[in-house]
Design an enzyme around this catalytic site. Structure first.
Site, PDB file in Angstrom:
ATOM      1  N   ILE A 257      72.809  -2.490   7.187  1.00  0.00           N
ATOM      2  CA  ILE A 257      73.357  -3.188   5.863  1.00  0.00           C
ATOM      3  C   ILE A 257      72.343  -3.701   5.098  1.00  0.00           C
ATOM      4  CG2 ILE A 257      73.881  -5.414   7.248  1.00  0.00           C
ATOM      5  CD1 ILE A 257      76.299  -5.511   5.505  1.00  0.00           C
ATOM      6  N   SER A 258      72.489  -3.663   3.715  1.00  0.00           N
ATOM      7  CA  SER A 258      71.231  -4.082   2.876  1.00  0.00           C
ATOM      8  C   SER A 258      70.026  -3.628   3.223  1.00  0.00           C
ATOM      9  CB  SER A 258      71.418  -5.698   3.127  1.00  0.00           C
ATOM     10  OG  SER A 258      70.727  -6.242   1.898  1.00  0.00           O
ATOM     11  N   ASN A 259      68.953  -4.487   3.420  1.00  0.00           N
ATOM     12  CA  ASN A 259      67.719  -3.837   3.764  1.00  0.00           C
ATOM     13  C   ASN A 259      67.787  -3.257   5.058  1.00  0.00           C
ATOM     14  OD1 ASN A 259      66.231  -5.054   1.659  1.00  0.00           O
ATOM     15  ND2 ASN A 259      65.299  -6.647   2.670  1.00  0.00           N
ATOM     16  N   GLY A 261      70.465  -0.929   5.726  1.00  0.00           N
ATOM     17  CA  GLY A 261      70.718   0.122   5.316  1.00  0.00           C
ATOM     18  C   GLY A 261      69.672   0.891   4.882  1.00  0.00           C
ATOM     19  N   LEU A 282      75.183   0.615   4.606  1.00  0.00           N
ATOM     20  CA  LEU A 282      76.176  -0.162   3.861  1.00  0.00           C
ATOM     21  C   LEU A 282      75.275  -0.893   2.814  1.00  0.00           C
ATOM     22  CD1 LEU A 282      77.908  -0.047   6.574  1.00  0.00           C
ATOM     23  CD2 LEU A 282      78.848  -2.224   5.957  1.00  0.00           C
TER      24      LEU A 282
END
Length: 596
Positions: A257-259, A261, A282
């Site tokens: 998720i985020s970084n 991801g 994500l």
């Protein structure tokens, strides 16, 4: 070495490099402790910080418990209206073991921390290894609410990497860093998570992501692959009779998720030999050369322009865009005046200037929806904090020579640089987010004495992107090294992103990445989830939860579909309708609100 001792001579060797790691730490987690919540359960995770018996010298198990709690709170909405554990997700008791080490990418100066959580209920009939990377710049447990919460109760082992980030802060004041067990140790006393070159005691605090000298973001994909290889080696160690565990007999699912991801998408681009069985990303921080915009580009733009743009009447109803009396935060109209004085804006009223700033950002690809949720990031001054840390990483600077005059130091008397409180320092590994300010560490410098003191530093950071001098060229080269490569055609890949993401707007990240994949003949599934934004944890803030839905349940749903495909014979969907989510409103979250 452990993997080789446990393996049979017939083991197929991957063309990818094997993981290189040093000292191994193995711990048992049962009874009043477990893998998923360290014994806190859902109520404990949502409660006050887990205490230390001796705050000056917390025990390793206490630091671990609080690190897990901090990681949960940083990602998931655990508030009473959020529905976690009732509508979606859960925090069951999962006993097992942890294997942890410092791993190294060939040529890197600093290690990344790797961890395997192996549940006692590991399903050997369905060999499953979930691999993940921390969100943001968080430490090793940064993705536990996504990868651990989904994988551990299902009987999967879960491998984590901090991808060269984390809260292994080094304090030059006492020449100490963080050992493998999370406790503070002096230089030379133990192997440290991050040990920068010696410097004066007044050099402040060094941060691994910003000051390692490695540009870790350029190697995030390799970090993920090394974490998976570490996980396979530890499975060999745990079950020597059933070894070897390989990608041929153990399905490896990458999720982040985020970084994190962005890291698993980087790893997907390095996998041309069926190492991964599937990838779910994500809200990824993903960059494709020639497509979209790089994080540093739009972060530095936002730091300069968004404070003025958010003063526009258009954003009056937006949470955190107005003060208690319904007027813009005091610093924001001042930013409008500063930009007008530079000739970048016209108009004689704040309203006119703010509307011009809004239109400027709109022309640059920002949407009103992204700007609305970016009010929180702007109010918390995160744009400047992110840009200062990333600029230092991209230019491979140390703690004492960060770009644009910035530096990190403990916050002393009167808010000035000082010496860290010993109890605060002892808890850094458990409490830190990986990029200050926070936890008694301030971001200093990059300011002047004026009515708009932060503008000079923000414009300096922006010039590193828009300029063409040597430093700007070096920064662009480091950003180019972070670009994702094309994954193999047969890889099941699912990208999910909140339509209202104001930190990593979809127009700059997921959408150009997915369009590029489709242009190249790939078939990714893409969910642009309505009424979802970047920070599920922010949904507990006044005005946020009513407007949005959490993104985590959609990540769990995508992983469920991937599981059904890999283990139950379900066809991988060529497409999947985007759920018709709707705002939660003032009532508690209900399943129907998610549209799943």
């Amino acid at each position: 070495m452990l993997s080789a001792c446990a393996s049979h001579g017939t083991r197929k060797v991957s063309a990818m490099h094997e993981v290189d790691y040093g000292q191994l730490r193995v711990t048992e987690h049962r009874g009043h402790d477990d893998l998923l919540s360290a014994g806190l359960g859902l109520a404990g995770l949502a409660g006050p910080p887990s205490p230390f018996a001796n705050p000056l010298h917390p025990a390793a198990e206490e630091l671990r418990r609080r690190a897990i709690q901090t990681s949960w709170k940083g990602i998931a909405d655990l508030g009473p209206l959020g529905g976690y554990g009732r509508v979606y997700g859960g925090v069951p008791d999962v006993p097992g073991r942890e294997y942890q080490a410092f791993a190294r990418i060939p040529g890197a100066r600093s290690p990344h921390r790797v961890l395997l959580q192996l549940p006692d209920g590991f399903d050997r009939s369905k060999r499953c290894l979930v691999v993940t990377a921390s969100s943001g710049s968080r430490g090793i447990y940064g993705a536990i609410s996504l990868a651990g919460a989904w994988g551990l109760p299902r009987g999967c082992a879960v491998a984590y990497t901090d991808k060269g980030t984390g809260a292994g802060y080094f304090d030059y004041a006492d020449d100490s860093g963080v050992a493998l067990d999370g406790r503070r140790a002096k230089r030379g006393e133990a192997e440290l998570e991050f040990q920068p070159p010696p410097a004066s005691p007044t050099a402040g605090v060094a941060i691994k992501h910003a000051h390692s000298g490695d540009n870790p973001e350029g190697d995030w994909g390799r970090h993920v692959i090394q974490a998976a290889q570490f996980g396979l080696a530890m499975l060999d160690r745990a079950f020597p009779v059933e070894a070897p565990f390989t990608p041929e007999n153990t399905k490896i699912i990458a999720v982040g998720i985020s970084n994190g991801g962005g890291a698993v998408l980087q790893a997907a681009g390095l996998d041309q030999e069926h190492f991964f069985a599937g990838v779910v990303a994500l809200e990824p921080n993903v960059h494709v050369k020639g497509h979209g915009r790089a994080l540093y580009d739009y972060v530095t733009e936002a730091a300069v322009w968004l404070p003025c743009a958010l003063s526009a009447e258009h954003f009056a109803p937006v949470p955190l865009a107005r003060g208690p009396r319904g007027v813009p935060l005091p610093a924001w109209p001042i930013r409008c005046a500063s930009l007008r004085a530079q000739g970048k804006l016209g108009g004689n009223t704040v309203a006119a200037q703010a509307e011009q700033a809004r239109q400027y950002l709109y022309a640059r690809g920002w949407t009103d929806e992204a700007m609305q949720t970016a009010a929180s990031t702007t109010a918390f001054d995160l744009w400047r904090a992110i840009a200062a840390g990333y600029a230092s990483a991209y230019l491979r600077r140390g703690a004492a020579n960060m770009p644009c005059g910035f530096h990190y130091a403990a916050i002393g008397a009167g808010g000035l640089p000082g010496v860290a409180d010993p109890m605060t320092r002892a808890a850094w590994w458990a409490d830190g987010s990986g990029i200050p300010p926070g936890n008694g560490i301030g971001l200093f410098g990059g300011m002047n004495v004026s009515t708009d003191p932060t503008l000079v530093g923000s414009e300096c950071l922006r010039a590193l992107w828009t300029g063409d001098d040597h430093e700007a060229q070096m920064l662009h080269a480091s950003v180019a090294a972070t670009a994702a490569r094309l994954p193999r055609k047969t890889l099941p890949l699912w990208v999910l992103h909140g339509a209202g993401d104001g930190l990593l707007p979809t127009a700059f990240s997921s959408e150009p990445y997915v369009a590029w994949l489709r242009d190249e003949g790939r078939r990714p599934i893409y969910w642009k989830v309505p009424h979802a934004q970047h920070f599920d944890a922010f949904l507990a803030l006044p005005g946020f939860g009513e407007r949005y839905v959490p993104l985590l349940p959609y990540g769990y749903a995508a992983l469920d579909r991937l599981w059904a495909h890999l283990y139950e014979g379900s066809a991988w969907p060529l497409d999947a309708p985007v759920p018709a989510a709707r705002p939660r409103g003032p009532a508690p979250l209900e399943r129907g609100t998610l549209g799943l």
